[in-house]
Structures are given as C-alpha cells and as structure tokens.
Design a protein around this motif. Sequence first.
Motif, mmCIF file in Angstrom:
data_model
loop_
_atom_site.group_PDB
_atom_site.id
_atom_site.type_symbol
_atom_site.label_atom_id
_atom_site.label_comp_id
_atom_site.label_asym_id
_atom_site.label_seq_id
_atom_site.Cartn_x
_atom_site.Cartn_y
_atom_site.Cartn_z
ATOM 1 N N GLY A 1 3.825 -1.528 4.250
ATOM 2 C CA GLY A 1 4.917 -1.173 3.358
ATOM 3 C C GLY A 1 4.386 -0.399 2.169
ATOM 4 N N ASP B 1 2.604 -0.889 -3.638
ATOM 5 C CA ASP B 1 2.829 -1.774 -4.774
ATOM 6 C C ASP B 1 3.828 -2.891 -4.472
ATOM 7 N N SER B 2 4.164 -3.089 -3.185
ATOM 8 C CA SER B 2 5.091 -4.164 -2.838
ATOM 9 C C SER B 2 4.336 -5.458 -2.590
ATOM 10 N N ALA C 1 11.475 0.367 -1.976
ATOM 11 C CA ALA C 1 10.043 0.104 -1.809
ATOM 12 C C ALA C 1 9.899 -0.800 -0.587
ATOM 13 N N PRO D 1 8.946 -3.345 2.189
ATOM 14 C CA PRO D 1 8.073 -4.512 2.263
ATOM 15 C C PRO D 1 7.080 -4.349 3.408
ATOM 16 N N ARG E 1 -2.144 -8.567 -0.366
ATOM 17 C CA ARG E 1 -1.065 -8.365 -1.360
ATOM 18 C C ARG E 1 -1.497 -8.911 -2.725
ATOM 19 N N THR F 1 -1.477 -6.375 -5.797
ATOM 20 C CA THR F 1 -0.375 -6.480 -6.754
ATOM 21 C C THR F 1 -0.474 -7.693 -7.673
ATOM 22 N N VAL G 1 14.548 -7.884 -1.188
ATOM 23 C CA VAL G 1 13.205 -7.282 -1.264
ATOM 24 C C VAL G 1 13.075 -6.430 -2.509
ATOM 25 N N GLN G 2 14.108 -5.610 -2.781
ATOM 26 C CA GLN G 2 14.034 -4.724 -3.931
ATOM 27 C C GLN G 2 14.002 -5.492 -5.237
ATOM 28 N N THR H 1 10.562 -6.853 -5.678
ATOM 29 C CA THR H 1 9.575 -5.816 -5.975
ATOM 30 C C THR H 1 9.737 -5.331 -7.401
ATOM 31 N N ASP H 2 10.970 -5.141 -7.829
ATOM 32 C CA ASP H 2 11.225 -4.688 -9.187
ATOM 33 C C ASP H 2 10.760 -5.701 -10.223
#
Length: 271
Positions: free
Chosen positions: A19, A22-23, A76, A78, A149, A153, A266-267, A270-271
């Motif tokens: 993905g 940055d996720s 973004a 996943p 991950r 991140t 997911v968004q 991520t945000d």
Amino acid sequence: MASRTWPDDTPASFQLLSGAADSPVILHVPHSSRVIPESVRDGIVLDDRALELELDHITDSHTAEIAAAAAEAATAAPWRFVNGLSRLVIDPERFPDDREEMLAVGMGAVYTHSTHRELLRPPGVDPRPLIERYFRPYAEAMTAAVGERLAATGRAVVIDVHSYPTEPLPYELHSEGPRPPVCLGTDGFHTPAELLAHAEMAFAGFGGTGINSPFAGTYVPLKYYGKDPRVSALMIEIRRDTYMSEPGGAAGLGLTALANAVAHLVQALTD
C-alpha cells in the motif's frame, strides 16, 4: 499494485500486497480462500460433496474482494495480507497451543471437526506437521509485515476482514448474543477507543454495529500481543446477508458499499 509472495519452500500461499508507504494500516484477510492442497485434502475424511458444503459454511466468501475494493477506493491505500489457502488447511488466527478455546469444538489451529461438529480429520491426528508447514511461516510473515509498518510509520493498525452467517452454526461457542450487520471485535490492550469510534462511524449506515458479539477479539502477532501499544487492532465481522447469498453464494450490491465503508475507516486511521 505490487505484490509479494513468499518462496515455494514456505508453501503457505499468502501475499502481502503493498500500500502507501506512509500507511500504517494492514487489512488482514485470513479466511477468504477455498483452496486446499491435494496433500492436505488427502487427510480430510469428508467426501467431495460434503467438503464443498463445509467450505460454503466456513469460508468468509468475498472478503478478499471487499479488501481489494477498499484499497482501491482509499486515498492512501492500505497494505493487505491475504491468505491464499482455506482455513481448513490451518487457521492462522488461532493460538497454536492449549490456550485456544475453540479446541473445545475441534477448531484449534488445525481443525479436527466441521462447522456442524462432524469429524473432519481422523481421530488422534497429529496437527504438528500442518502447523510447521503452514501456520508458522504465515505467523512469521505477518509479524514481519507489522514490523515493517512500525519501522516505516511508528505504528501499525491491523484490521481483520471477516464475515459470519446470518444464522448460528453448531460450532459457535457464543451464539446466544446479538448478530448485528457489522460486529466489531476488540481487545482491551490493542483496541483504543478512538479506533473503535472511527469504525462505528464508518459502518453507521449499515443498520447498526455491535461489539464482540457473536465473535470477539482481534488478531495481533504474538511478538506484539499484549506488549506493544504501537500495534492496534480491530476485527470487522460482516453478516453475510448484507452482501451475498448464503451459504457460499454470489456477492451482491452490498459489497461495494461495505468496501467504501472500509475505505473510509482506512482513510481515517491513516489521516
């Protein structure tokens, strides 16, 4: 989207599909496949017809499609860890030892009984060869995926994508509770309130969510389980009548709406 398949000498047939760099999110899809290698099929006592019916009941059909569509819809994308083999080979989400409560119905890491509590493998079968050949490589690869991950991140969010039948099956240990359109499985250590709130918001349009009924808990690799708060986790259990014909039938219009809801979750994460 690129994919990575582990070598043939670790024959678990799972994939980590990449993905956004940055996720932190990994969509984990452990039970969507019906594939059983011939060498494993030889150790199952059900005839072909009974086995196909069992696969209809036990497989979380189309959940890999839901995860793929969600990854496509998310701004973004996943990461996705997808099991290419049936859970009748091994169930990667069970404890591989006597901590597993599902051993009570013959459904530990290697199932000995079916969803209807019928014999699946011969009495006294040794689960260790299947655990060594399939379970351990899967667990090691999922541990590595979470570690990647964390390194990239600083956190990892494992979202399990499952489904469950509208009516209880005989193997279920906790079938007396509610069966909402979307059940959210949580863990006291790995499911922070904010993660749960995001999920409840994402699935608000599906007629209601429930928590830990009829299925509870989350999947976290044992290296991190109960130890590393940077790893958070949530299980999504989708009632099958919301998106498919039961048992084991075709997907319907609900699949796209569910995928979009997963993409929103997911968004938000991520945000």
